[in-house]
Each structure stands twice: as C-alpha cells, then as structure tokens.
Design a protein around this motif. Structure first.
Motif, mmCIF file in Angstrom:
data_model
loop_
_atom_site.group_PDB
_atom_site.id
_atom_site.type_symbol
_atom_site.label_atom_id
_atom_site.label_comp_id
_atom_site.label_asym_id
_atom_site.label_seq_id
_atom_site.Cartn_x
_atom_site.Cartn_y
_atom_site.Cartn_z
ATOM 1 N N ASN A 427 20.272 24.348 54.186
ATOM 2 C CA ASN A 427 19.070 24.598 54.302
ATOM 3 C C ASN A 427 18.623 25.611 55.612
ATOM 4 O OD1 ASN A 427 16.381 23.624 55.569
ATOM 5 N ND2 ASN A 427 16.100 22.599 53.866
ATOM 6 N N SER A 428 18.248 26.672 55.363
ATOM 7 C CA SER A 428 18.109 27.877 56.543
ATOM 8 C C SER A 428 16.902 27.244 57.426
ATOM 9 C CB SER A 428 17.581 28.835 55.866
ATOM 10 O OG SER A 428 16.292 28.884 55.111
ATOM 11 N N PHE A 429 16.238 26.545 57.050
ATOM 12 C CA PHE A 429 15.213 25.945 57.966
ATOM 13 C C PHE A 429 15.998 24.811 59.066
ATOM 14 C CE2 PHE A 429 12.652 22.189 59.068
ATOM 15 C CZ PHE A 429 11.833 22.674 60.255
ATOM 16 N N ALA A 430 16.673 23.925 58.418
ATOM 17 C CA ALA A 430 17.515 22.889 59.320
ATOM 18 C C ALA A 430 18.430 23.539 60.237
ATOM 19 C CB ALA A 430 18.039 22.059 58.314
ATOM 20 N N LYS A 431 19.208 24.516 59.627
ATOM 21 C CA LYS A 431 20.083 25.361 60.411
ATOM 22 C C LYS A 431 19.506 25.927 61.763
ATOM 23 C CE LYS A 431 23.570 25.903 56.830
ATOM 24 N NZ LYS A 431 24.469 27.004 56.116
ATOM 25 N N ARG A 432 18.500 26.739 61.121
ATOM 26 C CA ARG A 432 17.605 27.524 62.463
ATOM 27 C C ARG A 432 17.167 26.469 63.450
ATOM 28 N NH1 ARG A 432 14.672 32.890 61.091
ATOM 29 N NH2 ARG A 432 14.607 33.922 63.016
ATOM 30 N N TYR A 433 16.595 25.259 62.941
ATOM 31 C CA TYR A 433 15.929 24.450 63.712
ATOM 32 C C TYR A 433 16.982 23.814 64.705
ATOM 33 C CZ TYR A 433 12.755 20.777 65.477
ATOM 34 O OH TYR A 433 12.046 19.736 66.273
ATOM 35 N N MET A 434 18.294 23.396 64.231
ATOM 36 C CA MET A 434 19.215 22.809 65.083
ATOM 37 C C MET A 434 19.808 23.900 65.963
ATOM 38 S SD MET A 434 21.570 20.378 65.362
ATOM 39 C CE MET A 434 21.709 19.403 64.228
ATOM 40 N N SER A 435 19.918 25.007 65.541
ATOM 41 C CA SER A 435 20.450 26.143 66.551
ATOM 42 C C SER A 435 19.427 26.366 67.822
ATOM 43 C CB SER A 435 20.962 27.464 65.687
ATOM 44 O OG SER A 435 19.703 27.974 65.454
ATOM 45 N N THR A 436 18.083 26.126 67.431
ATOM 46 C CA THR A 436 16.963 26.307 68.427
ATOM 47 C C THR A 436 16.929 25.222 69.206
ATOM 48 O OG1 THR A 436 16.013 27.957 67.216
ATOM 49 C CG2 THR A 436 14.789 27.060 68.726
ATOM 50 N N TYR A 437 16.814 23.991 68.856
ATOM 51 C CA TYR A 437 16.446 22.772 69.496
ATOM 52 C C TYR A 437 17.806 21.821 69.658
ATOM 53 C CZ TYR A 437 11.949 24.462 68.962
ATOM 54 O OH TYR A 437 10.644 25.549 68.939
#
Length: 493
Positions: A427-437
């Motif tokens: 999931n690109s959103f979950a990955k991006r969110y995890m890497s940001t926050y």
C-alpha cells in the motif's frame, strides 16, 4: 398661410428568426432547450436539417433576447416529453411531481407540457435507462481511477478548516503538549486528519498537480470562523474541506453559497444540504438500507430478527422488509420486566432452519451480542449455514466480551463508511505515511488522505466539483469510496 410639418416614422421590423452555429457535441435537444422550443418545432424551422448535427452547421432558431436564451446546465439531466405524455406518466418514470418539474422549468406554468419539449431534471446515473432522458454527457457508472485521467496543471486553490485549537496549546513544554494532544479530542482528530492531508498533497504533487492550500484553525468557535470568513476572500477558492462541527460547517456553507464555492463535510454525520454542500459521509439510513438491500437479493435465505426492547422499532422495520422472517426478542427480568439482554438456547433452536440463515442482531449491549453470537456459533453444523449481520455496527460488537472467532465463524457482515485495508500489503499510502511519521495511519488519517485525494483529483480532471459528480460518479481510494448524488433542491450526498 398655415405651415404643416411632415413627420416620417421609420418602423424597424424584427425578423422572428435568426441563425445559430452548432457547437461541438450539440444535438437537436440542446438547441431546442436553449431557445425554448420543442425538437419538432426546431425541425419545422429547418426543413433540410440532418438527423445528426455537425459542429459548424447553421440552423434557424427563434430570434430571442440574449437574456432569455437558456444554458444547458451539465449538473442536470434533460427529458424530452413523449407523445400523449402528462405529468402523471412523467412522475412514474422520474419520480418528479408536477410542482417539482415546474420549479425546475418555470415556463411550464404558462405553457404546460408539449410533445417534444425538453425539461431539466436532476441528474441520476440510473436516469440514463429511462425512455425520453437525453444528455450530452457520457457517464460512467463504474469505478473511475482519476489518477489515470488527464490532469489540468493550472493552479487550483483549496482551503481546509479544522478545529486544532492551537491557541490553547502550551508550546513551551513538550510534555504538556503531548498530554494535551492525548486529552483534547478536537486537537487529536484534527492532527490525525491533517497528517493524511499532508501525505495526499505530496502524492498529488508527484502527479503534477499544482495547488495553493490555505489551512485555517477554526478553534471550534463561531467567532473565529466569522473572523476567518471576514478576513479572507474565498471567491476564487475551488473547494473548502471542513469545518468538522455541524454548526460551524453550516455557517461556512451558507456564507460561501453566494460565490458557489463547494464545501465538503469530511466527518460529520448530519449537515444542512445546501446547493454548494457535498456530504462525503453516508447517512445512517443509507448504511441501513445498504445492508437490507444486500440480503434482499438472496430470496432463498431464511431471515431471523433478534433484538432487545430498545431496538424494537428497527426490528419492526426489518419485519416489514422481510415479511417471512422469524422474530425473536431478548428475555426480560421476571420481577422488574426490564430487558435481561439474553435469549435461551431453545429460543435459537426454534427459529433456525436447515440451509442458509441470515440473522439480524439489533442491540448496543455487548453482553447480548456475546450471548447471541455464542449460541449461534454452537449451531453451525453441516447443512445449516448462519450469517450474522446488523443494520448498525456498534461498539458492542467490538467489545472484549464478544469473541472475534465467533463473529468470524458467523461471517459477520455490516455496512460501513469505509472498507478495511491490510496494513502489511503493498500500500503506497501506508508506506509513505510510515516513512513520514514513523507509525501506521489511523482511520482519521486515512480519511484525510482519501477526502483530499478525491476532492483535488475531481477538480483537476473536470471543470469543477459539481460537474465531476456527474462525470466521475464513483471513486475509490485507501478505505473510502465516494459516489455523490444530487438532492432535488439542495446539495450532494
């Protein structure tokens, strides 16, 4: 000698006809509607008119003042009155009364219905199958992936209004700030929602979308909202997301209505559905109807309705929907007559039948959910299938008293405003969110992402949000789907 003055009066005659050049995608019904004539009258004015008009064709039309020429509003569908058709027959087809048709088409009050007359009616995707409905738009009733559509790179301006309440945050103390985030419901929800918005903005930038985003802290106060509206010009804003609270949302929607600025309700269940309002959250009634209609499709299943006394009204409604259903109420205390929130094993045995059983359980009591689900789970045997469902998913079904294994065995089914996603999947959103926050997103963060993605992508792939509701009726993102319908005299839901 008397003198006579000769006065010459020049009378200028106006031709009853003028010419009109056909524009791209225009058919006979569009031109007829614009000039207030029937399709047959337009054809009578143009004896040599072809069946299919081409851009650049020149046709005769009534010579009317510019202000009396009607524009085709793409937010509506259009209906051509058929031979011998009256208001009653049109109501059977469209669901619109004579009064509603006259409100949408004021000329009807004077002219009445005429064969071939083109009437404006509310847009609904299902209208496309009704005889007489015409529209120049090619609508897609299936899911649309707007990320693969052509994107307008012109800068769009949006605003986001959330009740952060930063005026109350003590920024001098990290400990106190963290404590306040944990205890202040408005602040924590706003921050979670906004983190999803930020990830969406980054994703939109990657797609080539150009945005100007204004973020306002409403402080959850009417005076602050009034100050925001007074101090800022929203006339060029393409859309406003929020505020979260109903009263503040309704105030902002009312103030922005004159500028026709769309305003999206992201979380609130109930808001005033003005012309410029988009209610992104389905109502409780819609969720209830969805689960009922889902099980209505299977006429072979035996329906059982179990409820406590508090939910008898829902039980009665279900009985009207499923007339052959078995009804079972929770037991009561002998001395007081109050609800005891349980049924006996024999009660369940008496209503179950061989084959498929669909059990509606209507309660908000965790103990009752545990009691019923446990008994039903014990009755799953070869030849007897049991599906547990409810019209309103409540915290009672998630209580620690209720065993998840029982719900799983019973294929527990319910309507929800969001779909679940696997946090471990690609999931690109979950990955991006995890890497940001450095943490997984909660439901508010996902909602913030989905709402922002949908609103902005609709804006950059269509002329405006109103038209997009027709052209892209169904969109889907991480957890949420959006499919707007227009209320007859009001906004979108």
């Amino acid at each position: 000698i008397p003198e006579y003055k000769i006065v010459k009066e020049v009378v200028v005659t106006t031709s009853p006809l003028t010419t009109y050049t056909v524009q791209p995608k225009e058919g006979k019904w569009r031109i007829a509607y614009k000039y207030g004539v029937t399709v047959q009258e337009l054809e009578d004015l143009n004896p040599d008119m072809k069946d299919v008009l081409q851009p650049g064709d020149v046709v005769n039309v009534p010579n009317k003042d510019a202000e009396t020429i009607k524009e085709v509003d793409e937010k509506y569908s259009y209906y051509t009155v058929l031979p011998k058709e009256g208001f009653y027959r049109i109501k059977l087809k469209t669901g619109l009364s004579q009064e509603e048709l006259e409100q949408l088409n004021p000329e009807l009050v004077e002219t009445g219905l005429k064969e071939g007359m083109v009437l404006k009616i509310p847009f609904k995707s299902e209208n496309s199958t009704i005889e007489g409905v015409v529209s120049s738009m090619t609508t897609n009733t299936g899911k649309v992936d707007l990320t693969k559509s052509d994107i307008d790179t012109e800068t769009k301006k949006i605003a986001i209004m959330l009740p952060f309440g930063l005026n109350k945050v003590d920024t001098d103390s990290i400990y106190d700030t963290k404590k306040q985030i944990e205890t202040d419901r408005y602040l924590s929800v706003s921050l979670d929602f906004y983190t999803g918005v930020r990830v969406a903005l980054d994703s939109l930038q990657d797609l080539g979308v150009n945005l100007k985003v204004d973020v306002f802290d409403t402080q959850n106060r009417e005076s602050e909202v009034a100050s925001i509206l007074r101090s800022n010009d929203f006339s060029e804003t393409s859309a406003v997301i929020g505020p979260l609270m109903p009263k503040l949302f309704n105030d902002v929607a009312s103030r922005l209505k004159n500028d026709n600025v769309p305003i999206i309700s992201p979380l609130t269940k109930t808001v005033d559905l003005g012309d410029n309002v988009f209610q992104s959250r389905p109502s409780e009634d819609m969720l209830e109807d969805a689960v009922i209609n889902y099980f209505k499709k299977d006429s072979t299943a035996h329906v059982i309705i179990i409820s406590d006394r508090k939910h008898k009204t829902v039980s009665d409604k279900l009985k009207r929907e499923f007339t052959r259903a078995s009804v079972l109420s929770s037991r009561t205390e002998r001395k007081t007559g109050k609800d005891a929130y349980y049924v006996l094993d024999l009660d369940i045995v008496n209503v179950l039948k061989p084959g498929k059983n669909v059990v509606f359980l209507e309660t908000d009591n965790p103990g009752f959910v545990s009691n019923v689900s446990s008994l039903l789970n014990s009755k799953i045997v070869t030849g007897t299938d049991i599906i547990l469902t409810t019209t309103k998913m409540d915290k009672a079904f998630e209580d620690e008293e209720v065993r998840n294994t029982h719900l799983s065995n019973l294929n527990f089914t319910y309507s929800d405003i969001k779909k679940s996603y696997n946090e471990d999947e690609n999931n690109s959103f979950a990955k991006r969110y995890m890497s940001t926050y450095n943490e997984l997103p909660n439901s508010y963060a996902v909602r913030g992402f989905d709402i922002t993605m949908d609103v902005v992508l609709r804006l950059v792939t269509s002329e405006d949000l109103y038209l997009s509701a027709n052209l892209s009726p169904l969109t889907s993102y991480v957890e949420n789907k959006f499919a707007y319908k227009k209320k007859l005299f009001g906004g979108y839901y």
